[in-house]
Scaffold this active site. Structure first.
Site, mmCIF file in Angstrom:
data_model
loop_
_atom_site.group_PDB
_atom_site.id
_atom_site.type_symbol
_atom_site.label_atom_id
_atom_site.label_comp_id
_atom_site.label_asym_id
_atom_site.label_seq_id
_atom_site.Cartn_x
_atom_site.Cartn_y
_atom_site.Cartn_z
ATOM 1 N N GLU A 164 -25.631 -30.572 5.690
ATOM 2 C CA GLU A 164 -25.818 -30.432 4.245
ATOM 3 C C GLU A 164 -26.330 -31.722 3.590
ATOM 4 O O GLU A 164 -25.719 -32.273 2.670
ATOM 5 C CB GLU A 164 -24.521 -29.974 3.580
ATOM 6 C CG GLU A 164 -24.097 -28.579 3.995
ATOM 7 C CD GLU A 164 -22.898 -28.046 3.233
ATOM 8 O OE1 GLU A 164 -22.751 -26.814 3.162
ATOM 9 O OE2 GLU A 164 -22.110 -28.863 2.713
ATOM 10 N N GLU A 321 -23.854 -20.865 7.272
ATOM 11 C CA GLU A 321 -22.535 -20.825 6.632
ATOM 12 C C GLU A 321 -22.527 -19.761 5.543
ATOM 13 O O GLU A 321 -23.482 -19.616 4.782
ATOM 14 C CB GLU A 321 -22.170 -22.167 5.977
ATOM 15 C CG GLU A 321 -21.824 -23.286 6.928
ATOM 16 C CD GLU A 321 -21.300 -24.511 6.173
ATOM 17 O OE1 GLU A 321 -20.786 -24.349 5.033
ATOM 18 O OE2 GLU A 321 -21.422 -25.623 6.702
#
Length: 641
Positions: A164, A321
């Site tokens: 991320e 995710e």
């Protein structure tokens, strides 16, 4: 105009497909949080749930290097081996997202600094300066040891670099190391101070620079900071994080050349120029967390998935995710009702996902994300969540042909440009309430509601494949890009351009000659004044120069053109001088797309039902029909292509 075929996945990505029986299914596995007896239960539960792919080791740096240079992967070896024995592929993380506390203690200069001089500290995650050579050296050393250790391991199917990027370091860093790196980046970009001073318009407010070391990152200042400096700093920040990624990727390419690499992008934001980043990935990965309390969550997710599909020209991507239930960071973290998780997963697959993974496999007992839902909740396997997870895993295995199936070509596209996003939302504008993402969503939604497939494309995309092109708020545009859009219309395309477009160049300098100077000819109009209203809505004083008025303003500008249409060459250019409300915008875009011969994926679908198509390797069309009202999913076979 006929759409071209999406790009063929690279050879390394095809190797990943050989490791999976169907679209990948699983989640982040963090065994370091649990004792051996839990590991044994995990193995049985993964088998029951149909897990085929896990991401491993994302936050494993402190465990793998507890003291400087003392690398030890003994804790990870049995998990890699047992997953290989179970036929579960591993997306192995490089572990560099969060350094261990010893790095900050020994090298406090690696910690990021805010624009007001505040230095951030360990205790959370992503506590590192992207420009720090010390951080990069330690990260690369870890990746070198990790790749050497696991090269050729039968479980290794994919590398997950960092995690991320830009999620928390969204404004990069303002320390002295970053400042020096920014100056070097500027020298590479401009070559001379004269060129920089010209691009930054530094004669205004006596900002002209006489030496490179006079330049800083755009730190806290008494008033408006130089907009071109802020824009270049955004470019620099995206590039610096990309340099960190590239440093790790270079090690992996050398030691494991046949293993594909990815990194997971956070929900679509303006932090990173994703079109630039995507060229560096073998496969795009995305983390999706729609809010169950948001009535527009399904559309927002669909838009994001269209972005991910567009980053590599239609190539399937990975949902790395999602949450099976509630998350933990919103003011109100709503549960997902029965059927929501299944519907959300199938929506991603309909829009091109080749995998559906969750964060995380087992819900943490402690730490900041202990209330973030997981495939195995605190209540264990005897819960609704785990039952739904198991049913979903079994269902996905029934559709092996979806793995690698390319999304069907679209006739409509929406242009998205990150540098324009950065420039549009700077301060000192006619209105500071312009939101690029909100505008993009507003333009995308009428197509979504009509079940019309829409690609998201960059400014340098091949536009000839599309009959309809939506371009919201292209405030910052180069002469070259403006010429390409003009040529697109001249050659037969239908362009919808919305207000405050064509105003400045790539350095935030106004295009002279009347707004919107580079588009006046193709639009057949001139914008004489901007007239934003106190309620946040936008209006403009438009003078027609060949275009026809389709809608008019009310109130202060009563009767003046608000929406225009202009025939140009073989095509048509529409201009929105304001944003109609959702019903009016839907009616308008229904008319525009009908004229452009852009149709829904399937005919006669009721409101609230979506369909998208994927084309299998043998040419079959699989229509995935999603009923948002009842949270049902139907997979139908169509004609061969």
């Amino acid at each position: 105009m006929r759409p071209s075929q999406p790009s063929v996945p690279p050879a390394r990505l095809r190797l990943l497909h050989t490791r999976l029986p169907a679209p990948g299914f699983g989640g982040d596995y963090n065994p370091e949080q649990w004792p051996p007896e839990v590991h044994a239960e995990d193995a049985e539960l993964m088998k029951a749930a149909g897990v085929s792919l896990v991401t491993l080791g994302i936050f494993g740096w402190a465990t793998s290097e507890p003291t400087p240079g003392a690398h030890d992967f003994g804790w990870l070896d049995p998990h890699m081996d047992s997953l290989a024995d179970a036929g579960i592929a591993v997306c192995l993380a490089t572990m560099t997202a969060s350094p261990p506390p010893w790095l900050a203690r020994r090298h406090p200069e690696t910690l990021p600094v805010l624009d007001d001089g505040t230095r951030l500290h360990p205790g959370s995650r992503q506590h590192w300066c992207p420009s720090s050579p010390v951080y990069r050296t330690h990260a690369v050393r870890l990746v070198e040891r990790l790749a050497t250790h696991y090269a050729g391991h039968p479980a290794l199917a994919l590398w997950h670099i960092n995690n991320e990027y830009g999620c928390h370091i969204s404004r990069h860093c303002h320390c002295e190391v970053s400042t020096a790196a920014f100056r070097a980046w500027l020298r590479e970009r401009y070559g001379t101070l004269d060129a920089l001073n010209s691009a930054w318009s530094t004669d205004f407010w006596s900002q002209r620079y006489a030496a490179w070391d006079e330049i800083h990152t755009p730190r806290a200042a008494p008033s408006f900071r130089n907009p071109a400096q802020q824009l270049d700093y955004q470019r620099f920040s995206s590039d610096e994080l990309l340099a960190c990624y590239r440093a790790e990727r270079a090690v992996l390419a050398r030691l494991t050349p046949d293993t594909p690499v990815t990194t997971n992008f956070v929900p679509v934001a303006k932090t990173l120029d994703l079109f630039t980043w995507a060229r560096e990935l073998d496969v795009v990965s995305y983390d999706s967390y729609p809010d169950p309390h948001d009535p527009d969550a399904a559309h927002r997710a669909a838009f994001s998935y269209d972005v991910m599909r567009g980053l590599r020209d239609g190539q399937p991507w990975l949902l790395l995710e999602q949450a099976p239930g509630a998350v933990n960071w919103r003011p109100h973290n709503g549960r997902k009702p029965p059927g929501r998780m299944r519907h959300d997963t199938w929506q991603a697959i309909a829009h091109g996902a080749d995998a559906a993974l969750f964060f995380q496999w087992r819900q943490s007992r402690g730490g900041a994300e202990k209330f973030h839902s997981a495939m195995v909740p605190h209540g264990g396997p005897g819960t609704r969540t785990f039952r739904e997870v198991t049913e979903l895993g079994r269902e996905l295995r029934k559709y092996p042909e979806l793995l690698g199936a390319r999304p069907a070509p679209a006739d409509a596209a929406l242009l998205l440009d990150w540098p324009n996003w950065w420039a549009l939302e700077l301060d000192a504008h006619p209105s500071t309430r312009l939101s690029y993402l909100d505008a993009a969503l507003a333009h995308h939604k009428p197509l979504y509601d009509a079940s019309v497939a829409c690609d998201i494309v960059p400014t340098d995309a091949d536009l000839t494949r599309y009959r309809l092109l939506l371009v919201p708020h292209l405030y910052a545009v180069s002469e070259e890009t403006a010429a390409r859009l003009t040529r697109y219309v001249h050659d037969g395309g239908t362009l919808v351009l919305s207000y405050f477009s064509g105003i400045v160049d790539e350095h935030d300098r106004v295009h002279l000659g009347g707004y919107p100077a580079p588009f006046r000819e193709v639009l057949g109009l001139c914008v004489e004044e901007f007239a934003p209203r106190p309620d946040g809505s936008w209006a403009e004083v438009i003078r027609l120069e060949g275009a026809e008025a389709v809608m008019a303003f009310e109130g202060e500008l009563d009767g003046l053109p608000a929406v225009t249409r202009h025939a140009y060459g073989a095509g048509t250019a529409w201009y929105l001088g304001m944003l109609p409300g959702p019903p009016a915008l839907r009616t308008l875009l229904d008319r525009i797309r009908a004229e452009a011969r852009v149709h829904p994926v399937l005919p006669d679908l009721p409101d609230g039902v979506q369909a998208r198509t994927r084309i299998t390797a043998d040419g079959r069309s699989l229509h995935i029909v999603l009923d948002e009202r009842a949270l049902t999913v139907d997979v139908r076979e169509g004609d061969r292509r």
